[in-house]
Design a protein around this motif. Structure first.
Motif, PDB file in Angstrom:
ATOM      1  N   LEU A 335      68.894  25.352  34.881  1.00  0.00           N
ATOM      2  CA  LEU A 335      69.648  26.065  33.852  1.00  0.00           C
ATOM      3  C   LEU A 335      69.858  27.486  34.338  1.00  0.00           C
ATOM      4  N   GLY A 336      71.109  27.850  34.590  1.00  0.00           N
ATOM      5  CA  GLY A 336      71.414  29.168  35.123  1.00  0.00           C
ATOM      6  C   GLY A 336      72.098  30.053  34.105  1.00  0.00           C
ATOM      7  N   THR A 337      71.601  31.280  33.963  1.00  0.00           N
ATOM      8  CA  THR A 337      72.200  32.250  33.066  1.00  0.00           C
ATOM      9  C   THR A 337      72.482  33.520  33.839  1.00  0.00           C
ATOM     10  N   SER A 338      73.713  33.687  34.239  1.00  0.00           N
ATOM     11  CA  SER A 338      74.089  34.873  35.008  1.00  0.00           C
ATOM     12  C   SER A 338      75.574  34.830  35.272  1.00  0.00           C
ATOM     13  N   GLY A 339      76.101  35.962  35.757  1.00  0.00           N
ATOM     14  CA  GLY A 339      77.503  36.009  36.117  1.00  0.00           C
ATOM     15  C   GLY A 339      77.838  35.084  37.270  1.00  0.00           C
ATOM     16  N   THR A 340      76.857  34.790  38.109  1.00  0.00           N
ATOM     17  CA  THR A 340      77.114  33.899  39.242  1.00  0.00           C
ATOM     18  C   THR A 340      77.471  32.494  38.773  1.00  0.00           C
ATOM     19  N   VAL A 341      76.640  31.898  37.932  1.00  0.00           N
ATOM     20  CA  VAL A 341      76.898  30.515  37.518  1.00  0.00           C
ATOM     21  C   VAL A 341      78.092  30.420  36.572  1.00  0.00           C
ATOM     22  N   THR A 342      78.310  31.427  35.727  1.00  0.00           N
ATOM     23  CA  THR A 342      79.481  31.372  34.851  1.00  0.00           C
ATOM     24  C   THR A 342      80.764  31.518  35.670  1.00  0.00           C
ATOM     25  N   THR A 343      80.714  32.303  36.741  1.00  0.00           N
ATOM     26  CA  THR A 343      81.868  32.416  37.628  1.00  0.00           C
ATOM     27  C   THR A 343      82.157  31.089  38.323  1.00  0.00           C
ATOM     28  N   LEU A 344      81.112  30.457  38.836  1.00  0.00           N
ATOM     29  CA  LEU A 344      81.289  29.148  39.464  1.00  0.00           C
ATOM     30  C   LEU A 344      81.899  28.145  38.479  1.00  0.00           C
ATOM     31  N   ALA A 345      81.432  28.190  37.243  1.00  0.00           N
ATOM     32  CA  ALA A 345      81.950  27.266  36.235  1.00  0.00           C
ATOM     33  C   ALA A 345      83.423  27.536  35.953  1.00  0.00           C
ATOM     34  N   GLY A 346      83.797  28.806  35.859  1.00  0.00           N
ATOM     35  CA  GLY A 346      85.196  29.143  35.620  1.00  0.00           C
ATOM     36  C   GLY A 346      86.101  28.696  36.749  1.00  0.00           C
ATOM     37  N   VAL A 347      85.642  28.864  37.996  1.00  0.00           N
ATOM     38  CA  VAL A 347      86.416  28.394  39.150  1.00  0.00           C
ATOM     39  C   VAL A 347      86.484  26.870  39.142  1.00  0.00           C
ATOM     40  N   HIS A 348      85.376  26.230  38.800  1.00  0.00           N
ATOM     41  CA  HIS A 348      85.330  24.764  38.736  1.00  0.00           C
ATOM     42  C   HIS A 348      86.334  24.220  37.721  1.00  0.00           C
ATOM     43  N   LEU A 349      86.452  24.892  36.586  1.00  0.00           N
ATOM     44  CA  LEU A 349      87.384  24.460  35.542  1.00  0.00           C
ATOM     45  C   LEU A 349      88.818  24.897  35.817  1.00  0.00           C
ATOM     46  N   ASP A 350      88.997  25.719  36.854  1.00  0.00           N
ATOM     47  CA  ASP A 350      90.321  26.232  37.223  1.00  0.00           C
ATOM     48  C   ASP A 350      90.969  26.969  36.054  1.00  0.00           C
ATOM     49  N   LEU A 351      90.191  27.832  35.415  1.00  0.00           N
ATOM     50  CA  LEU A 351      90.673  28.556  34.249  1.00  0.00           C
ATOM     51  C   LEU A 351      91.647  29.658  34.665  1.00  0.00           C
ATOM     52  N   GLU A 352      92.722  29.793  33.915  1.00  0.00           N
ATOM     53  CA  GLU A 352      93.654  30.883  34.154  1.00  0.00           C
ATOM     54  C   GLU A 352      93.113  32.203  33.622  1.00  0.00           C
ATOM     55  N   ARG A 353      92.180  32.089  32.686  1.00  0.00           N
ATOM     56  CA  ARG A 353      91.486  33.257  32.141  1.00  0.00           C
ATOM     57  C   ARG A 353      90.107  32.791  31.716  1.00  0.00           C
ATOM     58  N   TYR A 354      89.105  33.599  31.991  1.00  0.00           N
ATOM     59  CA  TYR A 354      87.744  33.178  31.662  1.00  0.00           C
ATOM     60  C   TYR A 354      87.627  32.896  30.164  1.00  0.00           C
ATOM     61  N   ASP A 355      87.004  31.782  29.836  1.00  0.00           N
ATOM     62  CA  ASP A 355      86.853  31.360  28.442  1.00  0.00           C
ATOM     63  C   ASP A 355      85.399  30.982  28.206  1.00  0.00           C
ATOM     64  N   ARG A 356      84.668  31.818  27.493  1.00  0.00           N
ATOM     65  CA  ARG A 356      83.250  31.581  27.259  1.00  0.00           C
ATOM     66  C   ARG A 356      83.010  30.263  26.535  1.00  0.00           C
ATOM     67  N   ARG A 357      83.894  29.900  25.627  1.00  0.00           N
ATOM     68  CA  ARG A 357      83.694  28.688  24.831  1.00  0.00           C
ATOM     69  C   ARG A 357      83.691  27.440  25.703  1.00  0.00           C
ATOM     70  N   ARG A 358      84.430  27.465  26.805  1.00  0.00           N
ATOM     71  CA  ARG A 358      84.458  26.315  27.694  1.00  0.00           C
ATOM     72  C   ARG A 358      83.343  26.348  28.732  1.00  0.00           C
ATOM     73  N   VAL A 359      82.826  27.528  29.006  1.00  0.00           N
ATOM     74  CA  VAL A 359      81.830  27.683  30.064  1.00  0.00           C
ATOM     75  C   VAL A 359      80.410  27.514  29.545  1.00  0.00           C
ATOM     76  N   ASP A 360      80.096  28.145  28.417  1.00  0.00           N
ATOM     77  CA  ASP A 360      78.728  28.128  27.905  1.00  0.00           C
ATOM     78  C   ASP A 360      78.314  26.708  27.533  1.00  0.00           C
ATOM     79  N   GLY A 361      77.259  26.214  28.188  1.00  0.00           N
ATOM     80  CA  GLY A 361      76.780  24.868  27.934  1.00  0.00           C
ATOM     81  C   GLY A 361      77.361  23.808  28.859  1.00  0.00           C
ATOM     82  N   LEU A 362      78.252  24.203  29.779  1.00  0.00           N
ATOM     83  CA  LEU A 362      78.882  23.243  30.687  1.00  0.00           C
ATOM     84  C   LEU A 362      77.857  22.626  31.645  1.00  0.00           C
TER      85      LEU A 362
END
Length: 447
Positions: A335-362
């Protein structure tokens, strides 16, 4: 990258924005005003009489056995805004005072927001200054009513010089002034304002906090690494499912990285932090690692050297094997809590803009994490800047974070990684509310 404030300027639920219509001419010329008859004109009276009959007939068709006369004071008071019925031989009626109408913008039976206790948490880290203001909801949960986040890079140059620079402290103080204004504009029941690794290690850390108190009006406390690890765990409790047997939670910060081993094979208590069986705080984070190895131009050789540097530090962690009995279980995960893992998740989802609702808990599986790390290592600095989930503020730090992540994954291999866009502030709020008793007797649940 700066977060938008949460809850600022939102209207209270249930409040109508529409205002009552102002006085003026009726849309249909010659039509009697709805507030009541304005003259004793016989034609107007006949028309009103016919409408009265029609209303009575409608009531009979609906099967109503009892109805009030339209010209009775009771009916006039009850039907606010409806015309009174007048017979043809009746004298001109005397207008009755209309019943007071409730103002539509005043919600009925809704306690004002001020009645809910308000709590606040501020986290001044090596890289970010973050604030959350929240009110309690159902057991173990809260609703954020205001928030602030800004990258200040307080620890910039700290590794080389041992002290906080003038430019870095100026940036931090300006951000903290905004936080101070937000807190003073609310009636706060309890607050905790913390500072972490940069202020812990800098030789002028205490002097800087004195300046913060003078200029921003905020008194911050420097917490130790064990407290930091416990708060990170408390903030992520709701992301650990009931059947989980073991978790390695890590928080990759700017100047340090906290790692907590959580054993859930026994009976689970309401506070997840009670299940920490081992923890460590590595004196390395994205800012300090990037300053030593470089963050803009990172070759594969430089990246491998960063991973090795962190791996050496992990080897000296005596409690690293305390979860060996569950590592092979499918009910174990990272379980990772940091800008590193949330950034990886955003790139993984190919988000056009970071969206916390889609990232948190992924959830991300092992192969997905491998692909994202490989992608970022293959990008140059400009490509990292161009990605909307990284941006210029993090482009020189994200690969240092990936190196720390890879060293952690090598020690505790797992098929699954859960991403948390939450951490110290949420942990502070959870502990403040629990200690204050706001959830006492409010139903069952886990924090």
């Amino acid at each position: 990258m700066e977060d938008h404030d949460t809850g600022a300027g939102a209207p209270e639920v249930g409040v109508s924005r529409a205002s009552p219509p102002s006085g003026g001419p009726s849309p249909s010329a010659g039509r009697p005003r709805q507030a009541g008859p304005q003259s004793g004109n016989g034609q107007a009276g006949d028309a009103q009489h016919q409408r009265g009959k029609a209303r009575k007939r409608r009531k009979r068709r609906r099967g109503r056995k009892v109805f009030a006369r339209d010209d009775s004071p009771l009916a006039t008071a009850a039907a606010v805004g409806a015309p009174a019925s007048v017979g043809p031989a009746a004298p001109a009626p005397v207008p009755l005072p209309s019943a007071p109408q409730p103002r539509p913008e005043q919600p009925m039976h809704r306690p004002p927001m001020q009645e809910l206790p308000v709590f606040a948490a501020l986290d001044l880290g090596t890289n970010n200054c973050r604030l959350l203001v929240a009110v309690p909801q159902r057991h173990g949960q809260f609703r954020v009513i205001d928030a602030f986040s800004r990258i200040v890079r307080l620890g910039e140059g700290l590794t080389a010089n041992g002290h906080l620079s003038q430019a870095a402290t100026d940036r931090a103080v300006e951000a903290l002034k905004i936080c101070g204004d937000k807190l003073r504009n609310r009636k706060i029941r309890k607050a905790r304002l913390i500072a972490t690794e940069a202020c812990r290690t800098a030789d002028n850390g205490v002097e800087f906090l004195q300046r913060v108190e003078r200029e921003a009006g905020l008194k911050l406390e420097i917490i130790d690494r064990q407290t930091e690890a416990r708060l990170a765990v408390s903030g992520c409790g709701s992301l650990i499912e009931r059947d989980t047997q073991g978790v390695v939670l890590f928080d990759i910060g700017g100047g340090s990285s906290e790692i907590a081993l959580i054993d859930l094979t026994g009976q689970r208590s309401p506070r997840l932090a009670n299940h920490i069986v081992s923890w460590t705080s590595l004196p390395v984070g994205v800012v300090s690692l990037a300053e030593r190895f470089g963050g803009r131009t990172v070759t594969r050789e430089i990246f491998a050297a960063m991973v090795d540097d962190v791996a050496v530090r992990l080897k000296s962690f005596d409690g690293r094997d305390r979860l060996s009995h569950v590592l092979a279980s499918p009910k174990f995960h990272l379980l990772g809590t940091s800008g590193t893992v949330t950034t990886l998740a955003g790139v993984h989802l190919d988000l056009e803009r970071y969206d916390r609702r889609r990232v948190d808990g992924l959830w991300m599986d092992r192969d997905s994490v491998d692909r994202m790390v490989e992608k970022l290592v293959g990008w140059d600095f400009q490509q990292r800047c161009a990605n909307p989930c990284i941006g210029a503020d993090r482009a020189d730090l994200v690969l240092a974070g990936c190196a720390i992540l890879e060293a952690i994954r090598a020690v505790w291999p797992s098929e699954r990684l859960r991403v948390a866009d939450r951490g110290l502030r949420e942990g502070i709020l959870s502990e403040l509310m629990a200690d204050d008793g706001v959830w006492r007797n409010s139903g069952r649940g886990r924090q």
